[in-house]
Design an enzyme around this catalytic site. Structure first.
Site, PDB file in Angstrom:
ATOM      1  N   GLY A 172       0.842  -1.202   0.000  1.00 45.74           N
ATOM      2  CA  GLY A 172       0.000   0.000   0.000  1.00 45.74           C
ATOM      3  C   GLY A 172       0.867   1.238   0.000  1.00 45.74           C
ATOM      4  O   GLY A 172       2.019   1.234  -0.446  1.00 45.74           O
ATOM      5  N   GLY A 173       0.310   2.316   0.548  1.00 50.27           N
ATOM      6  CA  GLY A 173       1.036   3.590   0.566  1.00 50.27           C
ATOM      7  C   GLY A 173       2.345   3.506   1.326  1.00 50.27           C
ATOM      8  O   GLY A 173       3.211   4.376   1.178  1.00 50.27           O
ATOM      9  N   GLY A 407      22.416  13.439 -30.239  1.00 49.74           N
ATOM     10  CA  GLY A 407      22.031  14.094 -28.983  1.00 49.74           C
ATOM     11  C   GLY A 407      22.642  13.387 -27.793  1.00 49.74           C
ATOM     12  O   GLY A 407      22.947  14.014 -26.768  1.00 49.74           O
ATOM     13  N   ALA A 408      22.833  12.073 -27.933  1.00 46.67           N
ATOM     14  CA  ALA A 408      23.390  11.316 -26.815  1.00 46.67           C
ATOM     15  C   ALA A 408      24.820  11.766 -26.505  1.00 46.67           C
ATOM     16  O   ALA A 408      25.262  11.699 -25.359  1.00 46.67           O
ATOM     17  CB  ALA A 408      23.337   9.826 -27.113  1.00 46.67           C
TER      18      ALA A 408
HETATM   19  C1  HXC Z   1      -2.846  -4.650  12.256  1.00 39.50           C
HETATM   20  C2  HXC Z   1      -1.798  -6.504  11.430  1.00 39.50           C
HETATM   21  C3  HXC Z   1      -1.688  -5.883  10.171  1.00 39.50           C
HETATM   22  C4  HXC Z   1      -2.213  -4.586  10.010  1.00 39.50           C
HETATM   23  C5  HXC Z   1      -0.794  -7.832  10.062  1.00 39.50           C
HETATM   24  N1  HXC Z   1      -1.245  -7.696  11.316  1.00 39.50           N
HETATM   25  N2  HXC Z   1      -1.078  -6.742   9.342  1.00 39.50           N
HETATM   26  N3  HXC Z   1      -2.369  -5.873  12.466  1.00 39.50           N
HETATM   27  N4  HXC Z   1      -2.785  -4.003  11.080  1.00 39.50           N
HETATM   28  N5  HXC Z   1      -2.107  -3.939   8.848  1.00 39.50           N
HETATM   29  C6  HXC Z   1      -1.123  -8.652  12.394  1.00 39.50           C
HETATM   30  C7  HXC Z   1      -1.982  -9.880  12.199  1.00 39.50           C
HETATM   31  O1  HXC Z   1      -3.258  -9.634  12.725  1.00 39.50           O
HETATM   32  C8  HXC Z   1      -1.210 -10.896  13.011  1.00 39.50           C
HETATM   33  O2  HXC Z   1      -1.498 -10.690  14.383  1.00 39.50           O
HETATM   34  C9  HXC Z   1       0.218 -10.499  12.807  1.00 39.50           C
HETATM   35  O3  HXC Z   1       0.197  -9.157  12.372  1.00 39.50           O
HETATM   36  C10 HXC Z   1       0.913 -11.320  11.757  1.00 39.50           C
HETATM   37  O4  HXC Z   1       0.099 -11.349  10.600  1.00 39.50           O
HETATM   38  P1  HXC Z   1      -0.214 -12.708   9.814  1.00 39.50           P
HETATM   39  O5  HXC Z   1      -1.303 -12.404   8.893  1.00 39.50           O
HETATM   40  O6  HXC Z   1      -0.411 -13.819  10.802  1.00 39.50           O
HETATM   41  O7  HXC Z   1       1.170 -12.950   9.094  1.00 39.50           O
HETATM   42  P2  HXC Z   1       1.429 -13.486   7.624  1.00 39.50           P
HETATM   43  O8  HXC Z   1       0.626 -14.705   7.373  1.00 39.50           O
HETATM   44  O9  HXC Z   1       2.905 -13.575   7.501  1.00 39.50           O
HETATM   45  O10 HXC Z   1       0.893 -12.351   6.663  1.00 39.50           O
HETATM   46  C11 HXC Z   1       1.493 -11.067   6.649  1.00 39.50           C
HETATM   47  C12 HXC Z   1       0.669 -10.076   5.805  1.00 39.50           C
HETATM   48  C13 HXC Z   1      -0.830 -10.138   6.264  1.00 39.50           C
HETATM   49  C14 HXC Z   1       0.802 -10.476   4.320  1.00 39.50           C
HETATM   50  C15 HXC Z   1       1.301  -8.725   5.984  1.00 39.50           C
HETATM   51  O11 HXC Z   1      -0.844  -9.987   7.660  1.00 39.50           O
HETATM   52  C16 HXC Z   1      -1.622  -9.055   5.649  1.00 39.50           C
HETATM   53  O12 HXC Z   1      -2.063  -9.164   4.507  1.00 39.50           O
HETATM   54  N6  HXC Z   1      -1.863  -8.009   6.445  1.00 39.50           N
HETATM   55  C17 HXC Z   1      -2.675  -6.898   5.986  1.00 39.50           C
HETATM   56  C18 HXC Z   1      -1.880  -6.085   5.008  1.00 39.50           C
HETATM   57  C19 HXC Z   1      -2.650  -4.871   4.595  1.00 39.50           C
HETATM   58  O13 HXC Z   1      -3.625  -4.965   3.830  1.00 39.50           O
HETATM   59  N7  HXC Z   1      -2.281  -3.744   5.175  1.00 39.50           N
HETATM   60  C20 HXC Z   1      -2.838  -2.506   4.843  1.00 39.50           C
HETATM   61  C21 HXC Z   1      -2.169  -2.102   3.536  1.00 39.50           C
HETATM   62  S1  HXC Z   1      -2.675  -0.529   3.063  1.00 39.50           S
HETATM   63  P3  HXC Z   1      -1.429 -11.876  15.450  1.00 39.50           P
HETATM   64  O14 HXC Z   1      -1.865 -11.231  16.704  1.00 39.50           O
HETATM   65  O15 HXC Z   1      -2.343 -12.931  14.918  1.00 39.50           O
HETATM   66  O16 HXC Z   1       0.000 -12.322  15.456  1.00 39.50           O
HETATM   67  C22 HXC Z   1      -1.661   0.413   3.870  1.00 39.50           C
HETATM   68  C23 HXC Z   1      -1.892   1.811   3.597  1.00 39.50           C
HETATM   69  C24 HXC Z   1      -0.724   2.613   4.007  1.00 39.50           C
HETATM   70  O17 HXC Z   1      -0.814   0.027   4.556  1.00 39.50           O
HETATM   71  C25 HXC Z   1      -1.068   4.003   3.645  1.00 39.50           C
HETATM   72  C26 HXC Z   1       0.065   4.917   3.880  1.00 39.50           C
HETATM   73  C27 HXC Z   1      -0.273   6.261   3.386  1.00 39.50           C
END
Ligand code: HXC
Length: 517
Positions: A172-173, A407-408
């Protein structure tokens, strides 16, 4: 006494909780993926015993989704400073064992503090990224902290070197902080960067793509150019950061550290005498010219697998760090295309920001022809490289090994855009274009009306080669400072660099230029 013991015990308990992070089970899960923990990574990155942690006791203040019953001191990121090769660096390492390294308000503000301290002290900053992205439970507070980081990355750009190592997810961002920093290093197999993941892509465009194909290290090293270096594992990535830091100054007011060498500056580069083939269409490897010229043959190539028609990277000459840019005849004949122009332009601007002199090797037949290049904007992308070279005020040394066409020729650090010391090898050809193309254009009628068109064409090509396919016309005009033997390249460039180190060039005051982005 009893009260003191209790207080110390409380401090110890809190610190131990911070160090334990998400607990042993999650640490084991991290290890089982081939990843180190945040603290293990910092230990490897920094000189032994130099790490000093900041903010180990910061906690989030989220009360939603039962988060008030799930508080871990440190909030999922280990921050602080230490030294690399004895020089101070600031650093943060996201801890995937704590809420998946997700970035909430306080986690983000800890990173901001590191960036602020790095800027205040003029020290490089290194981010070890391993995060699920915006902490979903904290909503917009998390987005706010991200933007505070982005703002600081931009403010520090060109003032302190910023390096991002991607050691897990970065989605994401969240990708925009690394994207703004100067160098991105990815770990093969365990790091992924993308704006939207495979599932969203499937829903929106119906494309099916794996995590690895979408945003793995190979993709970003070869297709997108997002990553500058790829490492096999966490250890390799951290070694690369140390190598890179040792090449760079700590900030834009300093010079890179000088590394004394036993490689004589008078060393003759015998291997270069026959490097350029007789046949102008035959390729050769320009990296050989770079390695023969620089100290100890040591060249740290940047973006080695992206836009391979241009080579960029760091080396040393007489102990001084230099940035090297070179057309690569081994790939696309060394043509400049969109990707090569952007790759080299960003590198030139980095070097100029940080007082790193530029050494350019030129063997370029021109810009790559083609409708896709034109439609993709080769005009504005090629202009970036021209702009970057013209804007750069660091010492600029240029060696033309063979073709410098059209030009290069102008773009590749020519005298006209203020190359400081420009030389050519006797094999150089400085012209508007190659002999055959030129003859076809200026002598078409004459060739067609001749009794023996093929013989006439060959004669005219020979004529053109005699007149233009050499460095002497340009040398007679002062566009070259000299023509040298290839074997003299190291000696001559080292002398020229020595004389140029104190160069100062003042340009008109302005807020900033308007590079054709
Ligand atoms: C809160 C999160 C989290 C999140 C993971 N966790 N991502 N908690 N916010 N964004 C937590 C899970 O609940 C889990 O907690 C632990 O981290 C490990 O995650 P798992 O899923 O068990 O690990 P894994 O199987 O390795 O997968 C990792 C992952 C997946 C691919 C990153 O967790 C995932 O898809 N997370 C969401 C990613 C996402 O969509 N993020 C937002 C993106 S948009 P426990 O307690 O069970 O250990 C964004 C916008 C940013 O970030 C904007 C900036 C301007």
């Amino acid at each position: 006494m009893v009260a003191d013991d209790a207080r110390v015990g409380e401090l110890r308990r809190r610190k131990a909780q911070a160090i334990a992070g998400g607990g042993q089970a999650r640490v084991s899960a991290q290890h089982s993926k081939g990843k180190l923990t945040a603290r293990e990574r910092l230990d490897l990155l920094l000189d032994d015993g130099s790490f000093m942690e900041i903010d180990p006791l910061v906690e989030h203040r989220c009360r939603d989704f039962d988060m008030d019953r799930n508080v871990i001191p440190g909030d999922g990121v280990v921050c602080g400073h230490g030294t690399i090769g004895g020089r101070t660096v600031y650093c943060f390492a996201q801890d995937f064992t704590v809420y998946g390294g997700s970035l909430g308000e306080m986690h983000g503000l800890k990173i901001c503090k590191v960036l602020d301290m790095a800027l205040k002290t003029g020290s490089p900053v290194i981010g070890l990224n391993d995060s699920g992205g915006a902490r979903i439970q904290e909503g917009v507070a998390s987005l706010g902290s991200y933007a505070e980081i982005f703002f600081r990355n931009v403010r520090a750009s060109g003032v302190i070197p910023q390096i991002s190592v991607i050691m897990g997810p970065c989605a994401g961002g969240a990708v925009y902080s690394p994207a703004i920093t100067d160098f991105v290093i990815m770990v093969d197999g365990t790091s992924h960067m993308f704006i939207t993941g495979p599932e969203v892509i499937k829903t929106v465009t119906n494309e099916e793509v794996t995590f690895e194909d979408l945003g793995g290290s190979v993709t970003h090293a070869t297709k997108s150019g997002v990553t500058h270096f790829t490492a096999e594992d966490d250890e390799g990535a951290l070694d690369l950061v140390r190598d890179l830091i040792e090449m760079l100054p700590s900030n834009n007011l300093q010079r890179a550290p000088i590394l004394p060498t036993n490689d004589s500056l008078d060393r003759s580069c015998e291997k270069l005498q026959d490097l350029v083939p007789e046949n102008p269409k035959e390729p050769y490897d320009i990296v050989m010219a770079i390695e023969e010229t620089v100290d100890d043959g040591a060249f740290l190539e940047v973006q080695a697998e992206f836009a391979m028609n241009i080579v960029v990277g760091f080396a040393r000459l007489g102990g001084h760090t230099i940035g090297v840019v070179a057309n690569q005849p081994n790939f696309l004949a060394g043509c400049l295309d969109i990707d090569a122009s952007v790759k080299a332009a960003r590198f030139v601007r980095f070097c100029d920001s940080f007082n790193i002199p530029l050494l350019t090797f030129v063997d370029v037949p021109g810009f790559l022809p083609g409708a896709s290049q034109e439609w993709g904007g080769i005009i504005r992308h090629g202009a970036k490289l021209l702009y970057a070279y013209a804007e750069a005020t660091v010492p600029k040394l240029t060696v033309i090994t063979r073709k410098a066409y059209g030009g290069a020729y102008d773009v590749m650090s020519s005298k006209h855009i203020r190359g400081d010391y420009n030389v050519a090898w006797p094999s150089a050809q400085l012209a508007v274009m190659g002999a055959e193309g030129a003859v076809q254009i200026i002598h078409r009628r004459r060739i067609n009306s001749s009794g023996n068109p093929e013989q006439e064409r060959e004669r005219l090509v020979d004529d053109y080669v005699d007149t233009f396919a050499n460095p002497y016309r340009a040398a007679s005009l002062g566009y070259l400072d000299d023509v040298i033997q290839p074997s003299e390249t190291r000696k001559v460039m080292a002398k020229a660099l020595g004389a140029l180190l104190e160069k100062e060039e003042v340009r008109p005051a302005r807020k900033h230029g308007n590079i054709p982005l």
